[in-house]
Design a protein around this motif. Structure first.
Motif, PDB file in Angstrom:
ATOM      1  N   MET A 114      32.263  56.602  36.477  1.00 31.23           N
ATOM      2  CA  MET A 114      31.505  55.791  35.557  1.00 31.23           C
ATOM      3  C   MET A 114      30.264  55.254  36.254  1.00 31.23           C
ATOM      4  SD  MET A 114      34.256  53.545  33.462  1.00 31.23           S
ATOM      5  CE  MET A 114      35.728  53.666  34.455  1.00 31.23           C
ATOM      6  N   SER A 115      29.208  55.214  35.517  1.00 31.88           N
ATOM      7  CA  SER A 115      27.954  54.708  36.071  1.00 31.88           C
ATOM      8  C   SER A 115      27.792  53.220  35.768  1.00 31.88           C
ATOM      9  CB  SER A 115      26.772  55.483  35.499  1.00 31.88           C
ATOM     10  OG  SER A 115      26.646  55.229  34.122  1.00 31.88           O
ATOM     11  N   ASP A 116      26.929  52.579  36.537  1.00 26.64           N
ATOM     12  CA  ASP A 116      26.685  51.149  36.357  1.00 26.64           C
ATOM     13  C   ASP A 116      26.103  50.817  34.992  1.00 26.64           C
ATOM     14  OD1 ASP A 116      27.707  50.542  38.833  1.00 26.64           O
ATOM     15  OD2 ASP A 116      25.771  50.118  39.753  1.00 26.64           O
ATOM     16  N   ASP A 117      25.455  51.786  34.350  1.00 28.82           N
ATOM     17  CA  ASP A 117      24.863  51.513  33.042  1.00 28.82           C
ATOM     18  C   ASP A 117      25.824  51.791  31.883  1.00 28.82           C
ATOM     19  OD1 ASP A 117      24.755  54.265  33.362  1.00 28.82           O
ATOM     20  OD2 ASP A 117      22.789  54.463  32.423  1.00 28.82           O
ATOM     21  N   ALA A 118      27.083  52.073  32.194  1.00 25.75           N
ATOM     22  CA  ALA A 118      28.085  52.291  31.141  1.00 25.75           C
ATOM     23  C   ALA A 118      28.285  50.998  30.362  1.00 25.75           C
ATOM     24  CB  ALA A 118      29.402  52.757  31.746  1.00 25.75           C
ATOM     25  N   ASP A 119      28.072  51.059  29.064  1.00 26.43           N
ATOM     26  CA  ASP A 119      28.227  49.909  28.183  1.00 26.43           C
ATOM     27  C   ASP A 119      29.716  49.586  28.048  1.00 26.43           C
ATOM     28  OD1 ASP A 119      28.694  48.896  25.216  1.00 26.43           O
ATOM     29  OD2 ASP A 119      26.655  48.350  25.808  1.00 26.43           O
ATOM     30  N   LEU A 120      30.071  48.341  28.317  1.00 31.03           N
ATOM     31  CA  LEU A 120      31.484  47.957  28.284  1.00 31.03           C
ATOM     32  C   LEU A 120      32.100  48.127  26.901  1.00 31.03           C
ATOM     33  CD1 LEU A 120      31.367  44.741  30.506  1.00 31.03           C
ATOM     34  CD2 LEU A 120      32.179  47.010  31.161  1.00 31.03           C
ATOM     35  N   GLY A 165      30.425  49.692  23.911  1.00 29.25           N
ATOM     36  CA  GLY A 165      30.086  50.947  23.262  1.00 29.25           C
ATOM     37  C   GLY A 165      30.661  52.176  23.947  1.00 29.25           C
ATOM     38  N   THR A 166      30.457  52.278  25.255  1.00 34.50           N
ATOM     39  CA  THR A 166      30.883  53.458  25.997  1.00 34.50           C
ATOM     40  C   THR A 166      32.355  53.391  26.390  1.00 34.50           C
ATOM     41  OG1 THR A 166      28.659  53.697  26.900  1.00 34.50           O
ATOM     42  CG2 THR A 166      30.405  54.889  28.023  1.00 34.50           C
ATOM     43  N   ALA A 214      28.052  39.969  30.315  1.00 31.93           N
ATOM     44  CA  ALA A 214      28.191  41.239  31.032  1.00 31.93           C
ATOM     45  C   ALA A 214      28.262  42.376  30.016  1.00 31.93           C
ATOM     46  CB  ALA A 214      29.437  41.219  31.907  1.00 31.93           C
ATOM     47  N   LYS A 215      27.151  43.050  29.825  1.00 32.43           N
ATOM     48  CA  LYS A 215      27.072  44.127  28.829  1.00 32.43           C
ATOM     49  C   LYS A 215      27.426  45.495  29.405  1.00 32.43           C
ATOM     50  CE  LYS A 215      25.530  41.391  25.608  1.00 32.43           C
ATOM     51  NZ  LYS A 215      26.424  40.942  24.577  1.00 32.43           N
ATOM     52  N   THR A 216      27.192  45.664  30.710  1.00 38.64           N
ATOM     53  CA  THR A 216      27.444  46.960  31.342  1.00 38.64           C
ATOM     54  C   THR A 216      28.388  46.793  32.528  1.00 38.64           C
ATOM     55  OG1 THR A 216      25.613  46.784  32.910  1.00 38.64           O
ATOM     56  CG2 THR A 216      25.110  47.766  30.741  1.00 38.64           C
TER      57      THR A 216
END
Length: 57
Positions: free
Chosen positions: A1-7, A9-10, A41-43
């Motif tokens: 998982m990448s740091d920009d993964a939306d908690l 949505g993704t 904390a969005k991502t």
């Protein structure tokens, strides 16, 4: 998982999952996260940064 993964949505984390996540973070890292902090904390990266700031603060 990448740091920009939306908690939400993704990763599909809902409000109950956020509570569970806060409990796990406190248990594993000894860091207490408030509801307000968790909402901000969005991502995954946001969450990592928040935990790191608490550990270093």
């Amino acid at each position: 998982m990448s740091d920009d993964a939306d908690l939400v949505g993704t990763l599909g984390i809902d409000s109950l999952d956020m509570v569970d996540l806060a409990i796990v973070v406190q248990s594993e890292f000894g860091v207490k996260l408030s509801r307000e902090e968790m909402v901000k904390a969005k991502t995954l990266g946001d969450l990592k940064t928040l935990i790191a700031s608490k550990l270093n603060g």
